[in-house]
Design an enzyme around this catalytic site. Structure first.
Site, PDB file in Angstrom:
ATOM      1  N   GLU A 127      10.976  -3.162  32.268  1.00 46.41           N
ATOM      2  CA  GLU A 127      10.739  -2.383  31.051  1.00 46.41           C
ATOM      3  C   GLU A 127      11.531  -1.082  31.089  1.00 46.41           C
ATOM      4  O   GLU A 127      11.528  -0.377  32.085  1.00 46.41           O
ATOM      5  CB  GLU A 127       9.252  -2.068  30.913  1.00 46.41           C
ATOM      6  CG  GLU A 127       8.362  -3.300  30.780  1.00 46.41           C
ATOM      7  CD  GLU A 127       8.598  -4.055  29.478  1.00 46.41           C
ATOM      8  OE1 GLU A 127       9.234  -3.505  28.563  1.00 46.41           O
ATOM      9  OE2 GLU A 127       8.132  -5.216  29.389  1.00 46.41           O
ATOM     10  N   ARG A 160      -4.870  -5.252  20.883  1.00 41.56           N
ATOM     11  CA  ARG A 160      -5.144  -6.386  19.985  1.00 41.56           C
ATOM     12  C   ARG A 160      -6.389  -7.131  20.463  1.00 41.56           C
ATOM     13  O   ARG A 160      -7.100  -7.771  19.697  1.00 41.56           O
ATOM     14  CB  ARG A 160      -3.910  -7.286  20.030  1.00 41.56           C
ATOM     15  CG  ARG A 160      -3.808  -8.400  19.040  1.00 41.56           C
ATOM     16  CD  ARG A 160      -2.454  -9.127  19.177  1.00 41.56           C
ATOM     17  NE  ARG A 160      -1.970  -9.253  20.543  1.00 41.56           N
ATOM     18  CZ  ARG A 160      -2.376 -10.183  21.412  1.00 41.56           C
ATOM     19  NH1 ARG A 160      -3.251 -11.084  21.080  1.00 41.56           N
ATOM     20  NH2 ARG A 160      -1.877 -10.211  22.643  1.00 41.56           N
ATOM     21  N   CYS A 207      -0.610  -2.758  30.265  1.00 35.83           N
ATOM     22  CA  CYS A 207       0.636  -2.632  31.037  1.00 35.83           C
ATOM     23  C   CYS A 207       1.393  -1.371  30.634  1.00 35.83           C
ATOM     24  O   CYS A 207       1.848  -0.600  31.489  1.00 35.83           O
ATOM     25  CB  CYS A 207       1.512  -3.868  30.849  1.00 35.83           C
ATOM     26  SG  CYS A 207       0.792  -5.326  31.634  1.00 35.83           S
ATOM     27  N   HIS A 243       7.642  -7.004  33.635  1.00 33.88           N
ATOM     28  CA  HIS A 243       6.829  -8.105  33.117  1.00 33.88           C
ATOM     29  C   HIS A 243       7.394  -9.447  33.587  1.00 33.88           C
ATOM     30  O   HIS A 243       8.613  -9.602  33.689  1.00 33.88           O
ATOM     31  CB  HIS A 243       6.823  -8.083  31.577  1.00 33.88           C
ATOM     32  CG  HIS A 243       5.663  -7.329  30.988  1.00 33.88           C
ATOM     33  ND1 HIS A 243       5.830  -6.204  30.197  1.00 33.88           N
ATOM     34  CD2 HIS A 243       4.315  -7.547  31.054  1.00 33.88           C
ATOM     35  CE1 HIS A 243       4.621  -5.768  29.819  1.00 33.88           C
ATOM     36  NE2 HIS A 243       3.700  -6.555  30.320  1.00 33.88           N
TER      37      HIS A 243
HETATM   38  N1  PCA Z   1      -0.398  -8.092  31.096  1.00 33.13           N
HETATM   39  C1  PCA Z   1      -1.012  -7.239  30.115  1.00 33.13           C
HETATM   40  C2  PCA Z   1      -2.040  -6.454  30.859  1.00 33.13           C
HETATM   41  C3  PCA Z   1      -2.220  -7.145  32.156  1.00 33.13           C
HETATM   42  C4  PCA Z   1      -1.110  -8.078  32.258  1.00 33.13           C
HETATM   43  O1  PCA Z   1      -0.826  -8.756  33.242  1.00 33.13           O
HETATM   44  C5  PCA Z   1      -0.003  -6.400  29.348  1.00 33.13           C
HETATM   45  O2  PCA Z   1       1.159  -6.827  29.192  1.00 33.13           O
HETATM   46  O3  PCA Z   1      -0.349  -5.324  28.860  1.00 33.13           O
END
Ligand code: PCA
Length: 200
Positions: free
Chosen positions: A78, A88, A141, A165
């Site tokens: 990111e 959401r 996240c 991610h």
């Molecule tokens: N993904 C979520 C929160 C925890 C995770 O593994 C997110 O992208 O916010």
């Protein structure tokens, strides 16, 4: 040298989180560097508290937090975290903040201080699909990434830190069709990405 690397617990009625399998496949030592691996709750604020406490206790040389992004087909470092929580769905403690700042008076955003483009390149060179993401979303996240970078900035800890991610696992995709990536492939990509922090 020590790198703190975190995964998230399961959320949204799932029994696992893709980051947990990948984290467990990472070695404890990578090129002489200790990887401190931890799993943290999917709860607004609590994830920040857990990781900032680990940072202050362990004093790592870098921090990489992992999250699952169902629907994405690549590993995505990111670029930026924004100062908003807009959920959401509820987190695993039932919180569902809407249009709420992570920190009142905080800056609008923080850029990752990880070498995100070098990480993408390293993963692709190792045959692992990866691309740069310009949004970490507005759920836990993004909250963790913002809170971590805010803590480091405000405590004067100039260490590389940020968020990556990863796609859902193939097992998760059997329940609910979505792009997926085997944990072994994710771990291979993450090792290549982490090496960009070590080889600097
Ligand atoms: N993904 C979520 C929160 C925890 C995770 O593994 C997110 O992208 O916010």
């Amino acid at each position: 040298m020590t790198i703190l690397i975190t995964a998230f617990e399961p959320f949204q009625q799932e029994t696992t989180n893709a980051t947990m399998a990948a984290l467990s496949l990472l070695p404890d030592q990578l090129c002489g560097v200790t990887l401190e691996k931890r799993v943290i709750p999917v709860v607004f604020g609590e994830a920040i508290d857990a990781v900032t406490k680990l940072v202050d206790d362990l004093r790592p040389d870098a921090v990489v937090c992992l999250g699952q992004a169902s629907g994405r087909a690549e590993i995505t470092p990111e670029r930026v975290a924004i100062n908003v929580m807009d959920a959401r769905i509820p987190d695993t403690a039932g919180n569902q903040p809407v249009d709420t700042p992570v920190r009142e008076e905080g800056p609008a955003a923080y850029f990752s201080t990880l070498p995100v483009k070098a990480m993408v390149q390293a993963m692709k060179e190792n045959g692992v699909p990866a691309s740069l993401s310009n949004t970490a979303g507005t759920f836990v996240c993004n909250d963790l990434m913002y809170g971590l970078l805010d803590h480091l900035a405000r405590t004067g800890q100039a260490i590389p830190a940020g968020f990556i991610h990863v796609p859902a696992t193939p097992a998760q995709a059997c329940d609910r069709p979505t792009p997926s990536m085997a944990p072994e492939t994710v771990a291979k990509g993450l090792e290549a990405a982490l090496k960009t922090l070590i080889m600097k």
